[in-house]
Design a protein around this motif. Structure first.
Motif, mmCIF file in Angstrom:
data_model
loop_
_atom_site.group_PDB
_atom_site.id
_atom_site.type_symbol
_atom_site.label_atom_id
_atom_site.label_comp_id
_atom_site.label_asym_id
_atom_site.label_seq_id
_atom_site.Cartn_x
_atom_site.Cartn_y
_atom_site.Cartn_z
ATOM 1 N N ALA A 21 0.857 -1.180 0.000
ATOM 2 C CA ALA A 21 0.000 0.000 0.000
ATOM 3 C C ALA A 21 0.892 1.229 0.000
ATOM 4 O O ALA A 21 2.091 1.147 0.281
ATOM 5 N N LYS A 22 0.311 2.341 -0.318
ATOM 6 C CA LYS A 22 1.017 3.614 -0.171
ATOM 7 C C LYS A 22 0.706 4.162 1.209
ATOM 8 O O LYS A 22 -0.444 4.141 1.661
ATOM 9 N N GLN A 37 -10.875 -2.736 4.395
ATOM 10 C CA GLN A 37 -9.468 -2.377 4.243
ATOM 11 C C GLN A 37 -9.154 -1.235 5.202
ATOM 12 O O GLN A 37 -9.938 -0.289 5.335
ATOM 13 N N LEU A 38 -8.004 -1.342 5.859
ATOM 14 C CA LEU A 38 -7.589 -0.291 6.784
ATOM 15 C C LEU A 38 -7.155 0.934 5.989
ATOM 16 O O LEU A 38 -6.219 0.859 5.189
ATOM 17 N N THR A 69 -3.416 4.126 1.283
ATOM 18 C CA THR A 69 -4.137 4.193 0.011
ATOM 19 C C THR A 69 -3.520 3.183 -0.947
ATOM 20 O O THR A 69 -2.449 2.634 -0.695
ATOM 21 N N GLU A 70 -4.203 2.923 -2.037
ATOM 22 C CA GLU A 70 -3.716 2.044 -3.107
ATOM 23 C C GLU A 70 -3.364 0.644 -2.593
ATOM 24 O O GLU A 70 -2.330 0.083 -2.944
ATOM 25 N N PHE A 71 -4.234 0.073 -1.753
ATOM 26 C CA PHE A 71 -4.042 -1.304 -1.308
ATOM 27 C C PHE A 71 -3.952 -2.218 -2.523
ATOM 28 O O PHE A 71 -4.821 -2.187 -3.398
ATOM 29 N N ALA A 72 -2.881 -3.036 -2.576
ATOM 30 C CA ALA A 72 -2.659 -3.987 -3.670
ATOM 31 C C ALA A 72 -2.585 -3.287 -5.015
ATOM 32 O O ALA A 72 -2.802 -3.911 -6.049
ATOM 33 N N GLY A 73 -2.238 -2.005 -5.009
ATOM 34 C CA GLY A 73 -2.188 -1.235 -6.240
ATOM 35 C C GLY A 73 -0.905 -1.449 -7.021
ATOM 36 O O GLY A 73 0.005 -2.171 -6.597
#
Length: 286
Positions: free
Chosen positions: A72-73, A235-236, A257-261
């Protein structure tokens, strides 16, 4: 004629039953032992939400999602340290952050057991035109190579925070729904302490758990309040740790942000680095 009709009807019934049986067995059949599972069956895109939608069950779902996402970011403030960038916590550790305090501060890149610092004008001047200093940390007494800045990484890792929030003996409560930008998030709160927070990280070495405990509560033991905000996918999206004792960090905040992005961490070009060997600085330091 009546006999012919009964025979035709019986034949149709047999054919229809056979067709249903074939379709049913074909749709439900498991792969044979010699068949290689597809990536979808072997590595699902996300775990199913548990049927238990109690606060503990929801946080457990979030923990499973963090383990699946792997990256994640992060945008964080830990005491006086703040920065932003991608973090990978599985299958290997990687971090690339640009520190935002002070302004235009150096960058930090960690790729498994190697770290790079620099990327700013001050580093370029110090390193004779190159931008990055490359270093590792001395192996431990058992020869195991530690990850540089593991303390910082452990404080940012959402899977570790959620492991602490779902540990045995830790009770979670639902605070309520809140607005976050254009989305509605669910706010949960747990009360724990540094000892239990670190002990929940069974995947870490004892030395690294000790380092995490010290990073959570520099100078002594303190109780901790964890506030966790989850989106509608469990998602946290935000973590806040607050120390409630006389000693400890107050208001550590991490936004995810951008979980698994489509994120990446890239080591600098070898020709743009200066090898600093090993540093005696603790690998568990922030």
């Amino acid at each position: 004629m009546a006999v012919r009709r009964r025979l035709a009807a019986g034949t149709a019934a047999v054919l229809l039953a056979g067709g249903l049986t074939a379709c049913g067995s074909g749709g439900a059949a498991a792969p044979t032992p010699s068949r290689t599972p597809t990536p979808t069956s072997a590595s699902p895109t996300g775990p199913a939400k548990p049927t238990d939608r109690s606060p503990h069950g929801v946080l457990l779902s979030a923990q499973l999602n963090a383990q699946t996402a792997r990256r994640a970011k992060v945008n964080y403030r830990l005491g006086s340290d703040a920065g932003t960038g991608p973090l990978f916590w599985l299958p290997k550790t990687a971090l690339q952050v640009k520190r935002t305090t002070p302004a235009e501060a150096e960058q930090l890149i960690v790729v498994d057991t190697v770290a790079y610092q620099g990327g700013d004008a001050a580093a370029t001047a110090r390193l004779g035109g190159r931008h990055w200093e490359r270093f590792s940390v001395p192996p431990g007494p058992d020869g195991h190579k530690e990850i540089p800045y593991a303390g910082l990484i452990d404080l940012l890792n959402p899977a570790e925070a959620l492991a602490a929030a779902t540990a045995d003996g830790v009770e979670a409560q639902f605070v309520g729904e809140e607005k976050s930008e254009d989305a509605t998030v669910a706010h949960y709160r747990v009360t724990t302490d540094a000892e239990r927070y670190a002990a929940a990280q069974t995947q870490l070495s004892p030395a690294r758990r000790d380092g995490l405990r010290a990073a959570l509560t520099p100078g002594g033991s303190v109780s901790l309040t964890l506030d966790l905000w989850l989106n509608d996918k469990d998602q946290l999206v935000k973590l806040q740790r607050t120390g409630t004792g006389e000693i400890g960090r107050a208001d550590d905040t991490v936004v995810y942000t951008e979980f698994a992005g489509p994120l990446s961490v890239q080591a600098p070009a070898e020709g743009d680095t200066v090898d600093a060997g090993t540093r005696s600085v603790s690998p568990l330091a922030r």
